[in-house]
Design a protein around this motif. Structure first.
Motif, PDB file in Angstrom:
ATOM      1  N   THR A   1       0.934  -1.296   0.065  1.00 40.42           N
ATOM      2  CA  THR A   1       0.041  -0.059   0.101  1.00 40.42           C
ATOM      3  C   THR A   1       0.677   1.070   0.071  1.00 40.42           C
ATOM      4  OG1 THR A   1      -1.882   1.219   1.078  1.00 40.42           O
ATOM      5  CG2 THR A   1      -0.214  -0.009   2.366  1.00 40.42           C
ATOM      6  N   LEU A   2       0.484   2.224  -0.631  1.00 32.36           N
ATOM      7  CA  LEU A   2       0.873   3.599  -0.596  1.00 32.36           C
ATOM      8  C   LEU A   2      -0.148   4.598  -0.161  1.00 32.36           C
ATOM      9  CD1 LEU A   2       3.108   3.894  -3.892  1.00 32.36           C
ATOM     10  CD2 LEU A   2       3.825   4.243  -1.582  1.00 32.36           C
ATOM     11  N   VAL A   3      -0.869   4.373   0.836  1.00 27.77           N
ATOM     12  CA  VAL A   3      -1.817   5.130   1.512  1.00 27.77           C
ATOM     13  C   VAL A   3      -2.945   5.239   0.502  1.00 27.77           C
ATOM     14  CG1 VAL A   3      -2.660   7.318   2.713  1.00 27.77           C
ATOM     15  CG2 VAL A   3      -0.097   6.394   2.854  1.00 27.77           C
ATOM     16  N   LEU A   4      -2.958   5.949  -0.696  1.00 26.16           N
ATOM     17  CA  LEU A   4      -4.120   6.195  -1.444  1.00 26.16           C
ATOM     18  C   LEU A   4      -3.930   4.969  -2.634  1.00 26.16           C
ATOM     19  CD1 LEU A   4      -3.740  10.022  -1.935  1.00 26.16           C
ATOM     20  CD2 LEU A   4      -5.282   8.749  -0.662  1.00 26.16           C
TER      21      LEU A   4
ATOM     22  N   TRP B   1      -6.830   5.937  -6.343  1.00 21.82           N
ATOM     23  CA  TRP B   1      -7.901   6.776  -6.616  1.00 21.82           C
ATOM     24  C   TRP B   1      -9.365   6.356  -7.102  1.00 21.82           C
ATOM     25  CZ3 TRP B   1      -7.310  11.544  -4.715  1.00 21.82           C
ATOM     26  CH2 TRP B   1      -5.828  12.043  -4.471  1.00 21.82           C
TER      27      TRP B   1
ATOM     28  N   SER C   1      -3.522   0.394  -3.111  1.00 23.82           N
ATOM     29  CA  SER C   1      -3.084  -0.633  -2.728  1.00 23.82           C
ATOM     30  C   SER C   1      -3.177  -1.736  -3.730  1.00 23.82           C
ATOM     31  CB  SER C   1      -4.459  -1.076  -1.833  1.00 23.82           C
ATOM     32  OG  SER C   1      -4.406  -0.310  -0.681  1.00 23.82           O
TER      33      SER C   1
ATOM     34  N   GLY D   1       4.625   0.486  -3.240  1.00 26.39           N
ATOM     35  CA  GLY D   1       3.971   0.672  -1.759  1.00 26.39           C
ATOM     36  C   GLY D   1       4.939  -0.074  -0.723  1.00 26.39           C
TER      37      GLY D   1
END
Length: 167
Positions: A36-39, A73, A41, A156
């Motif tokens: 994951t990269l926050v925004l 997004w 997955s 991520g």
């Protein structure tokens, strides 16, 4: 950009071909990764095979292929993965670098496009060439068996588990 990525992939495959016949007992691995990269997955299912090793196995070059899914997004991607894997380390503990590409199909934008204007749909308009570049730690015994991976990069921060075997 697409031509550059295609050229890199072709070079990777052609350059590794002479090594394929040199390994009599190659390592293979199957593993699942999540990140994951926050925004964003993602999850991937991978097959990896060794194409070369140097310094009594302390340095290895592998090729990995698989399929991945990602949510970023408003986009939803699915696509194949092709990466070169550089492994270094002695015993069960390794430093790992992955570089490659995924021609990922954005099926969410395709769904919206088809519903808004069904007569102009073009599959390739919804394919994005996503770069893959990760570094991390891999636990894998020289004789194979359980694999644990911890990584970070364009896919991520994530972990993976799998199984290595000779063949």
């Amino acid at each position: 950009m697409k031509n550059l990525l295609r050229t890199c992939l072709l070079t990777l495959v052609v350059a590794s071909t002479p090594f394929l016949s040199q390994a009599q007992k190659r390592q293979h691995a199957i593993h699942v990764d999540i990140g994951t990269l926050v925004l964003m997955s993602n999850a991937t299912l991978n097959y990896e095979t060794q194409v070369a090793q140097f310094l009594d196995g302390a340095v290895q070059f592998n090729v990995r292929t698989g399929v991945g899914w990602a949510v970023a997004w408003e986009s939803r991607y699915v696509g194949p993965i092709l990466t070169g894997v550089f492994l270094t380390g002695v015993g069960s503990h390794h430093f790992e670098v992955n570089l490659g590409v995924s021609p990922a199909y954005d099926y969410e934008s395709a769904r919206i496009n088809r519903s808004n204007d069904p007569g102009t749909f073009d599959f390739m308009d919804h394919v994005d060439w996503l770069p893959i570049g990760d570094v991390g730690y891999r636990y894998q015994k020289p004789e194979g068996g359980f694999i644990f991976r911890a990584k970070g990069g364009t896919t991520g921060v994530g972990v993976g588990i799998g199984w290595a075997f000779e063949g």
